[in-house]
Design an enzyme around this catalytic site. Structure first.
Site, PDB file in Angstrom:
ATOM      1  N   GLU A 249     -27.027  22.417  44.446  1.00  0.00           N
ATOM      2  CA  GLU A 249     -26.511  21.174  45.006  1.00  0.00           C
ATOM      3  C   GLU A 249     -25.248  21.336  45.859  1.00  0.00           C
ATOM      4  O   GLU A 249     -25.013  20.516  46.741  1.00  0.00           O
ATOM      5  CB  GLU A 249     -26.210  20.197  43.854  1.00  0.00           C
ATOM      6  CG  GLU A 249     -27.431  19.747  43.069  1.00  0.00           C
ATOM      7  CD  GLU A 249     -28.406  18.940  43.914  1.00  0.00           C
ATOM      8  OE1 GLU A 249     -27.944  18.076  44.688  1.00  0.00           O
ATOM      9  OE2 GLU A 249     -29.622  19.185  43.812  1.00  0.00           O
TER      10      GLU A 249
ATOM     11  N   SER B 290     -39.120 -16.143 -11.502  1.00  0.00           N
ATOM     12  CA  SER B 290     -38.452 -15.835 -12.771  1.00  0.00           C
ATOM     13  C   SER B 290     -37.465 -14.685 -12.678  1.00  0.00           C
ATOM     14  O   SER B 290     -36.669 -14.487 -13.600  1.00  0.00           O
ATOM     15  CB  SER B 290     -39.500 -15.522 -13.842  1.00  0.00           C
ATOM     16  OG  SER B 290     -40.257 -16.676 -14.122  1.00  0.00           O
TER      17      SER B 290
END
Length: 869
Positions: free
Chosen positions: A87, A495
Site C-alpha cells: 500500500e 405451590s
C-alpha cells in the site's frame, strides 16, 4: 542575455508566488471546515468484547464489527511489512502524502490508464476515520491536508497501528488480528509469508478477493504483493518463490483446521449476559468497547442441565404429541446433486445448536426406508438412510386433538424435499453426542427421526453461597427461539411459592409443629363469585402440623395460614426475597397466583439454602475494559488490611463480609427441614433415591399449565420450569414432580458427584425437640419410631412434652366447616373417624410417634404439588 534570464526568473518567481498564493487559498478553503485530526490521538476503535467461562475458554463475542485491537508493537514485522509493501512503500519517508506517487498516477492516467488514488497509508487512515469514500478532487485534497496535519501529531507507528486495526479486510473482519483468525484460524505471529501477503492484498478489494469465490483474482493480487515485498527487500527470493507456490488454504473452505479456539454459537447464557450488560453499560460499550467479561458459567454443569431439560421435553413430546411435519420443504429440483442439496439445506435455517441432532433432507422415499442427506456429515458409499422403525412414534396430529395411528411406511411421514431433524444412534440405540465428524461416523449404526418439541421449559443452577449462576438453559434451542424462559418468561409459580408463606409465619411466632385446620373454606371474592380452594387430592384432612402442610403441599392449610398472619406480611417476604415487586395482597397469591421468573425463584430459594443471607443471582464475576481496568465485579467485599505487603508469619487479611441477613437463621433452618420432608416423604420423593441431604418444593398450577421444581443442598440450588409458551393444560399426570423431577434428578446426580454432600448446618440458638409428625405434639427426648421428627424451634417457642405448639388450631378466622365427619379440634377422639378421608383422627399424647399414622402420601405423579385454587 542577462536581462532575459532576469525576466524569466521574474516570471517564474511571480508564478511561484501566485501558485503559492493559490495553494494557500485552496488550503484555507478546503481546510477551514475539516474535522479535527487531533481526536485521533485518543482514538479508540470499536473492538469486540469477549466473554470467558469459568475455565477461561471463550464462550461468546459481542460486536458490531469483528475487530480485535492489537498494539503496533505486538504486530509482527512480517505483517507490517506486507501492508507497507502493498500500500505505501515509502511510508516511513514521506510526510503524509507521496508527491512522486501522485505524479505517477497522473502520468498513468494521461497515457490512458485507470485513474488510481495513489493514497498513502496516512491518507487512507484519514479517509476511513474522518472523510467519506467519495471519489473526487475535493475529497482527495482534503485527504492530503489532513494527512499532513496528522503526521505532525502522531508518530508513524501510531498511524500504522490505527491503519492495521481499523481497515476492513472482508469476511466480517476489521483489522489484521480478526482477519488472521477468520481466514486462517491463526494468531498473527503464526502467519506464513504467503498468508501475510494475502491479508495485505485485501485492502484493494476485500469483497472481490475471497479465497474461495474469487480464488484466481486472490492469487493474482497476492502475487503482486509478494513481488512488492521482494522489491522492497522485506523477503528473500527463496521466500518469494515458496510463497508463490502456496495453494492458499483457509478455514473458509475447510482446508485448514483453526489453531485458535472458535467462538461457540450464541446461547441463552451468553445472550442474557449481553442483555444485562447493555442495561448497565449501553450497547455501544458492550459491542464495541473491547470488554473482557468473566462469566460464572460452569461449562460441564451447563451441558448436564441443558441435556437433562432437552431430554425431558423430547420424551414428553414424543409420548404425548403427534408428528407436526418437517422443519421446512425444499424444491425437489434442488436435490439433483450433492452440491445442490447441501447448498439448499444450508439455507433452510434448521437449528444447529442441539447436540447430536443434524438437519437432513429427504432425497428418496422407499418402501421401508428413506434416503437422507445430512448437513455437516459426509456421504458414504451407500448413503444414509432412516427406517420406519426409527420413526414409529411419529403419529400424525389430529385436528380435533389427539393422535392418529402409528406410521406403517416411510411415505406416511416423509416426502422428497422434507427437511427433518435426525440423530445418530449406536447399535444399542443410545444417542451419540460426539460431533467430531470422523469419530461420530465411526460409531453410527442408524439414524432416527427427531422433532423439536412444542412444549418448552427452562433450567437454572446457582451456588447459594455466592449467587453465581453456574448453568442456565432458557429453552430447547436458542436458534429456534431466543426467548429466555429462565429470565424473561413470567409464569405462575403455584405451590413453589408456599415456602414464602411459611417463612413469614415461622418468623412471626409460628413453628413447624403449629397445627393448622385442613377443612373446606368458602370465600366471597366480592365479584358475585365464591372461591372454594381445595387440595389437589380434592380431600380434606383435619388439623395437621405445618410440616405436613408443606410436605404434602396442602392448599387449604396454606390459605388459612396466610389469612391468619395477613397477606401484607406474606407480600413483604415475597418482595424481600425478590420473588415479586409490589405484590398485591390477594389471598390467591398465597398459592402462587402471581407471575414471576425461574431466575427470581432460584435466587430466592438460594437464601433458604445459605441460612438467610441476601444474595443476588449473577452471571458475571468481573468486567474489565480494554485496558484491563475493572468496571465492576461481583465480590465487593472491602479488605482494609490488604493494602500492606504481606509476609510469612503475619496475620492473613480477611475481607469484610458485605452480605445482609434477611431471615433469622433458625427460621431458614426450620423451613429447610420441612422441605427436606418434601423429598423424603412428600411431593418430591423422586429425588430421594439420590441419597443426598436435599430440600425441595414442587409447584403445579391449575389445569397443569405450569410445572415447577426447585431443589437445594447447602452448596447447590437447581430449578426447573416446564410449560407451553401460550399457557394451556399439559394433560394428565403433568405435575411438578413428573415434569421437572427427572430434570433436577439427572442434574443433581451429575453435579454432586464431585461436590461434598454437606448436611444443613443447625444454627446457633436453635432448640431441637422431638415431635410427632402426624399430630404436632411434643414427645420425650427418648422417643423413636417412623413418625418421630426432630424439629428446630426459636428459643422459648418449643412446646412442653405432650403439648401442641401454640395450644390451638389455626383456622385463619374462617367460619368452621360443620358438615361431614371431619374432626375440628385437637381433642377429637379416634372414633370420630374420617380425618384423612377415612383414616384415624389425631390421638393425644402419642409418645413414639406411632399412635397416629401419617397422612397418606400423594399418589404417584405428585397430587400434593398443589395448584392455584
Amino acid at each position: 542575455m542577462t536581462r532575459f534570464l532576469a525576466w524569466v526568473f521574474s516570471i517564474i518567481s511571480i508564478g511561484a508566488i501566485f501558485g503559492l498564493g493559490a495553494m494557500a487559498v485552496m488550503v484555507w478553503h478546503y481546510g477551514n471546515d475539516l474535522p479535527s485530526h487531533e481526536r485521533l490521538e485518543n482514538y479508540q476503535p470499536a473492538t469486540l468484547s469477549r466473554v470467558y467461562d469459568r475455565d477461561g475458554r471463550v464462550m461468546a463475542e459481542y460486536l458490531t464489527e469483528r475487530r480485535i485491537f492489537a498494539p503496533v508493537e505486538e504486530i509482527p514485522d512480517l505483517v507490517k511489512n506486507a501492508f507497507i509493501a502493498a500500500e505505501d512503500r515509502n511510508f516511513y519517508e514521506h510526510h503524509g502524502f507521496d508527491a512522486l506517487g501522485i505524479m505517477g498516477a497522473v502520468v498513468d492516467y494521461a497515457r490512458g490508464g485507470r485513474l488510481r488514488g495513489a493514497s498513502t497509508i496516512t491518507q487512507q487512515v484519514m479517509k476511513n476515520f474522518l472523510l467519506t469514500n467519495e471519489r473526487s478532487f475535493d475529497r482527495k485534497f482534503k485527504e492530503i491536508i489532513l494527512a499532513t496535519r496528522m503526521e505532525q501529531v502522531l508518530s508513524k507507528d501510531q498511524i500504522l497501528e490505527l491503519y492495521l486495526n481499523e481497515i476492513y479486510l472482508g469476511a466480517r473482519a476489521y483489522g489484521v488480528v480478526a482477519a488472521a483468525a477468520n481466514y486462517f484460524g491463526k494468531p498473527l505471529e503464526h502467519l506464513s509469508v504467503a498468508e501475510a501477503a494475502y491479508l495485505a492484498a485485501l485492502p484493494k478489494a476485500p469483497s472481490n478477493l475471497h479465497p474461495v469465490d474469487n480464488r484466481d483474482e486472490a492469487l493474482d493480487r497476492r502475487g503482486y504483493v509478494l513481488g512488492q515485498m521482494l522489491r522492497a527487500g522485506f523477503i528473500t527470493q527463496a521466500q518469494h518463490d515458496e510463497a508463490m507456490e502456496d495453494p492458499l488454504h483457509t478455514v473458509l473452505d475447510g482446508s485448514l483446521q483453526p489453531e485458535i479456539q472458535t467462538v461457540p454459537r450464541r446461547d441463552y447464557f451468553s445472550e442474557e449476559i449481553r442483555r444485562q450488560l447493555v442495561e448497565r453499560l449501553g450497547e455501544d460499550e458492550v459491542e464495541g468497547g473491547g470488554l473482557t467479561v468473566r462469566a460464572t458459567l460452569d461449562p460441564e454443569l451447563q451441558r448436564v442441565g441443558a441435556d437433562a431439560l432437552r431430554a425431558r421435553l423430547v420424551e414428553w413430546d414424543k409420548t404425548r404429541q403427534g408428528w407436526r411435519g418437517p422443519v421446512a420443504q425444499l424444491d425437489p429440483a434442488q436435490l439433483e446433486t450433492e452440491e445442490s442439496w447441501r447448498r439448499a439445506l444450508g439455507s433452510a435455517r434448521a437449528p444447529m445448536d442441539i447436540p447430536g441432532w443434524f438437519p437432513a433432507v429427504v432425497l428418496k422415499v422407499g418402501d421401508t426406508t428413506a434416503r437422507i442427506g445430512i448437513q455437516g456429515v459426509p456421504e458414504d458409499e451407500d448413503g444414509h438412510f432412516i427406517g420406519i422403525a426409527d420413526a414409529n412414534w411419529a403419529k400424525p396430529e389430529l385436528e380435533g386433538g389427539g393422535v392418529g395411528r402409528a406410521p406403517r411406511q416411510p411415505s406416511d411421514i416423509y416426502a422428497v424435499g422434507d427437511v427433518i431433524m435426525v440423530a445418530a444412534e449406536d447399535a444399542e440405540g443410545a444417542e451419540i453426542r460426539d460431533l467430531d465428524g470422523e469419530a461420530l461416523l465411526a460409531e453410527v449404526d442408524s439414524w432416527s427421526l427427531r422433532q423439536i418439541p412444542e412444549i418448552e421449559g427452562a433450567f437454572m443452577a446457582m451456588d447459594p453461597t455466592t449467587g453465581r449462576v453456574l448453568a442456565m438453559q432458557g429453552g430447547f434451542s436458542f436458534e429456534t427461539s431466543v426467548f429466555n424462559r429462565a429470565s424473561q418468561a413470567k409464569r405462575q409459580p403455584g405451590s413453589s411459592f408456599k415456602p414464602f408463606v411459611y417463612a413469614a409465619a415461622l418468623d412471626n411466632g409460628y413453628t413447624p409443629s403449629s397445627v393448622i385446620l385442613d377443612a373446606p373454606i368458602v370465600i366471597d371474592t366480592g365479584s358475585d363469585e365464591l372461591w372454594r380452594p381445595t387440595n389437589s387430592s380434592n380431600r380434606f384432612y383435619g388439623p395437621s402440623p405445618m410440616r405436613v402442610g408443606i410436605e404434602q403441599s396442602r392448599n387449604v392449610m396454606t390459605v388459612r395460614l396466610a389469612q391468619e398472619i395477613g397477606m401484607e406480611r406474606v407480600a413483604e417476604y415475597a418482595e424481600r426475597f425478590g420473588v415479586y415487586e409490589n405484590m398485591p395482597h390477594h389471598l390467591s397469591y398465597a398459592l402462587g397466583a402471581g407471575e414471576t421468573t425461574l431466575y427470581q425463584m432460584v435466587g430466592a430459594y438460594g437464601m433458604f439454602a445459605n441460612g438467610g443471607w441476601r444474595i443476588e443471582p449473577t452471571l458475571v464475576d468481573r468486567v474489565q475494559d480494554r485496558y484491563g481496568e475493572t468496571l465492576f465485579k461481583q465480590d465487593n467485599r472491602a479488605c482494609y488490611e490488604c493494602t500492606e505487603i504481606w509476609e510469612a508469619g503475619l496475620k492473613e487479611p480477611v475481607p469484610t463480609p458485605d452480605k445482609q441477613l434477611i431471615m433469622d437463621p433458625v427460621t431458614a433452618f426450620q423451613l429447610t427441614s420441612m422441605m427436606r420432608g418434601t423429598v423424603e416423604r412428600g411431593t418430591a420423593t423422586t429425588l430421594a433415591s439420590l441419597g443426598i441431604p436435599m430440600a425441595a418444593k414442587t409447584g403445579t398450577t391449575n389445569d397443569a399449565r405450569d410445572a415447577w421444581l426447585i431443589a437445594f443442598t447447602p452448596n447447590m440450588v437447581a430449578g426447573c420450569y416446564i410449560g407451553y409458551d401460550n399457557p394451556r393444560p399439559m394433560g394428565r399426570s403433568a405435575y411438578g414432580s413428573t415434569m421437572c423431577g427427572p430434570v433436577i434428578k439427572a442434574f443433581m446426580e451429575e453435579a454432586m458427584k464431585d461436590r461434598p454432600h454437606l448436611d444443613f448446618h443447625v444454627p446457633p440458638g436453635a432448640v431441637m425437640a422431638k415431635i410427632d409428625r402426624g399430630s404436632g405434639r411434643r414427645l420425650s427426648d427418648d422417643a423413636s419410631g417412623p413418625g418421630v421428627v426432630v424439629e428446630a424451634f426459636h428459643p422459648g417457642e418449643e412446646p412442653q412434652i405432650g403439648e401442641y405448639s401454640g395450644g390451638r388450631v389455626i383456622d385463619g378466622g374462617f367460619v368452621a366447616y360443620k358438615g361431614g365427619d371431619l374432626p375440628m379440634s385437637l381433642d377429637a377422639s379416634a372414633d370420630s373417624g374420617g380425618a384423612y378421608g377415612g383414616g384415624a383422627a389425631p390421638a393425644g399424647g402419642a409418645s413414639g410417634g406411632a399412635a397416629r399414622p401419617a397422612p397418606p402420601k400423594p399418589a404417584a405423579g405428585g397430587f400434593g404439588s398443589g395448584g392455584l385454587y
